[in-house]
Design a protein around this motif. Sequence first.
Motif, short mmCIF file in Angstrom:
data_model
loop_
_atom_site.label_atom_id
_atom_site.label_comp_id
_atom_site.label_asym_id
_atom_site.label_seq_id
_atom_site.Cartn_x
_atom_site.Cartn_y
_atom_site.Cartn_z
N GLU A 1 0.84 -1.19 0.00
CA GLU A 1 0.00 0.00 0.00
C GLU A 1 0.88 1.25 0.00
N VAL A 2 0.68 2.12 -0.97
CA VAL A 2 1.39 3.40 -1.00
C VAL A 2 0.62 4.37 -0.12
N VAL A 3 1.24 4.79 0.99
CA VAL A 3 0.53 5.62 1.97
C VAL A 3 0.78 7.11 1.78
N ALA A 4 1.85 7.48 1.06
CA ALA A 4 2.14 8.91 0.86
C ALA A 4 3.22 9.07 -0.20
N GLU A 5 3.35 10.30 -0.70
CA GLU A 5 4.39 10.65 -1.67
C GLU A 5 5.10 11.92 -1.21
N ALA A 6 6.39 12.03 -1.55
CA ALA A 6 7.17 13.23 -1.26
C ALA A 6 7.96 13.62 -2.49
N ALA A 7 8.15 14.93 -2.68
CA ALA A 7 8.89 15.43 -3.84
C ALA A 7 10.31 15.84 -3.49
N ASP A 8 10.66 15.75 -2.20
CA ASP A 8 11.99 16.20 -1.77
C ASP A 8 12.33 15.56 -0.43
N GLY A 9 13.64 15.44 -0.17
CA GLY A 9 14.07 14.82 1.08
C GLY A 9 13.62 15.55 2.32
N THR A 10 13.38 16.85 2.21
CA THR A 10 12.93 17.62 3.39
C THR A 10 11.55 17.18 3.88
N GLU A 11 10.78 16.52 3.01
CA GLU A 11 9.43 16.11 3.37
C GLU A 11 9.39 14.73 4.03
N VAL A 12 10.51 14.02 4.01
CA VAL A 12 10.50 12.62 4.42
C VAL A 12 10.17 12.44 5.89
N LEU A 13 10.91 13.10 6.77
CA LEU A 13 10.70 12.90 8.21
C LEU A 13 9.27 13.22 8.64
N PRO A 14 8.68 14.36 8.25
CA PRO A 14 7.29 14.61 8.65
C PRO A 14 6.31 13.57 8.12
N LEU A 15 6.51 13.11 6.88
CA LEU A 15 5.60 12.12 6.32
C LEU A 15 5.77 10.76 6.99
N GLU B 1 6.65 10.35 10.09
CA GLU B 1 6.01 10.52 11.40
C GLU B 1 4.50 10.41 11.28
N ALA B 2 3.95 10.96 10.19
CA ALA B 2 2.49 10.98 10.03
C ALA B 2 1.91 9.65 9.57
N HIS B 3 2.66 8.92 8.72
CA HIS B 3 2.08 7.73 8.08
C HIS B 3 2.71 6.41 8.52
N ARG B 4 3.86 6.44 9.18
CA ARG B 4 4.52 5.24 9.68
C ARG B 4 4.66 4.15 8.61
N ALA C 1 18.70 12.46 3.30
CA ALA C 1 17.40 12.12 3.89
C ALA C 1 17.44 10.72 4.50
N THR C 2 18.11 9.79 3.83
CA THR C 2 18.24 8.43 4.36
C THR C 2 19.00 8.41 5.66
N ALA C 3 20.13 9.13 5.70
CA ALA C 3 20.94 9.17 6.92
C ALA C 3 20.16 9.75 8.08
N GLU C 4 19.43 10.85 7.85
CA GLU C 4 18.66 11.47 8.92
C GLU C 4 17.53 10.55 9.39
N LEU C 5 16.90 9.90 8.43
CA LEU C 5 15.80 9.01 8.77
C LEU C 5 16.27 7.82 9.58
N ARG C 6 17.38 7.19 9.17
CA ARG C 6 17.85 5.98 9.82
C ARG C 6 18.45 6.24 11.20
N ARG C 7 18.77 7.50 11.50
CA ARG C 7 19.26 7.83 12.83
C ARG C 7 18.13 7.90 13.87
N GLY C 8 16.90 7.96 13.41
CA GLY C 8 15.77 8.08 14.32
C GLY C 8 15.37 6.77 14.94
N PRO C 9 14.45 6.81 15.91
CA PRO C 9 13.98 5.59 16.56
C PRO C 9 13.04 4.78 15.65
N ARG C 10 13.24 3.47 15.62
CA ARG C 10 12.39 2.55 14.86
C ARG C 10 12.15 3.05 13.43
N PRO C 11 13.22 3.31 12.67
CA PRO C 11 13.03 3.86 11.32
C PRO C 11 12.54 2.80 10.34
#
Length: 224
Positions: free
Chosen positions: A31-45, A47-50, A68-78
């Motif tokens: 299931e595709v739950v969301a789309e982003a056009a830039d790495g800056t949108e990744v973390l908020p999306l 968080e919102a859609h898991r 964006a990958t590095a920032e995301l993977r540093r977070g909890p339960r990425p």
Amino acid sequence: MEQVTRVLIVDDDPLVRSGLRMMLSGAEDIEVVAEAADGTEVLPLVEAHRPDLVLMDIRMPRMDGLRATAELRRGPRPPEVLILTTFTTDGYVLEALRAGAAGYVLKHTPPSQIVAAVRNVVAGEPVLSPAAVKQLIGAVTGGEEAAGARPDDRGEAERLLGLLGGREREVALAVALGRTNAEISASLYMSVPTVKAHVSHILTKLDLNNRVQIALAVYRAGLV
């Protein structure tokens, strides 16, 4: 019921995002739950859609997929990250794997193989396109600096692997050879849950993100 994999698509080209959504939505277990056009949108999306997996492009205007990958993977339960791009040059493969991506696939890959890559990454099996494997082999067999590797990688890899116990080293070597948990279980005469536990302990001890990074450490140490 079959487990449904939740996917976030990240690409600055709306036509690519639309095509990927159509492709993935044709699979009953994705299931595709969301789309982003830039790495800056990744973390908020995230968080919102898991999502369970982020399908990530590399080149984007404000924040690229590597950062964006590095920032995301540093977070909890990425979520897992699968890089889907047209580029295999300039050390992108190594940078992506170091950032924590669990796979690297080219956009011209047949649709059925992209769907399979999504499933495999979520199942804990790393995925690399043949072109990515070629670059990775070149990096670990003498082209390190050209591919973006650090000169002291081998010494650091040897130090890290020295932290492992005997059975953990055997599992790490098997992971580097591309064996699945079931194959490791059969070859080392241990249960699949025990293999998973060893892999988890290896990741924790070495402060790594995924099985691909275990394989990189083993290759850097010259054990394969």
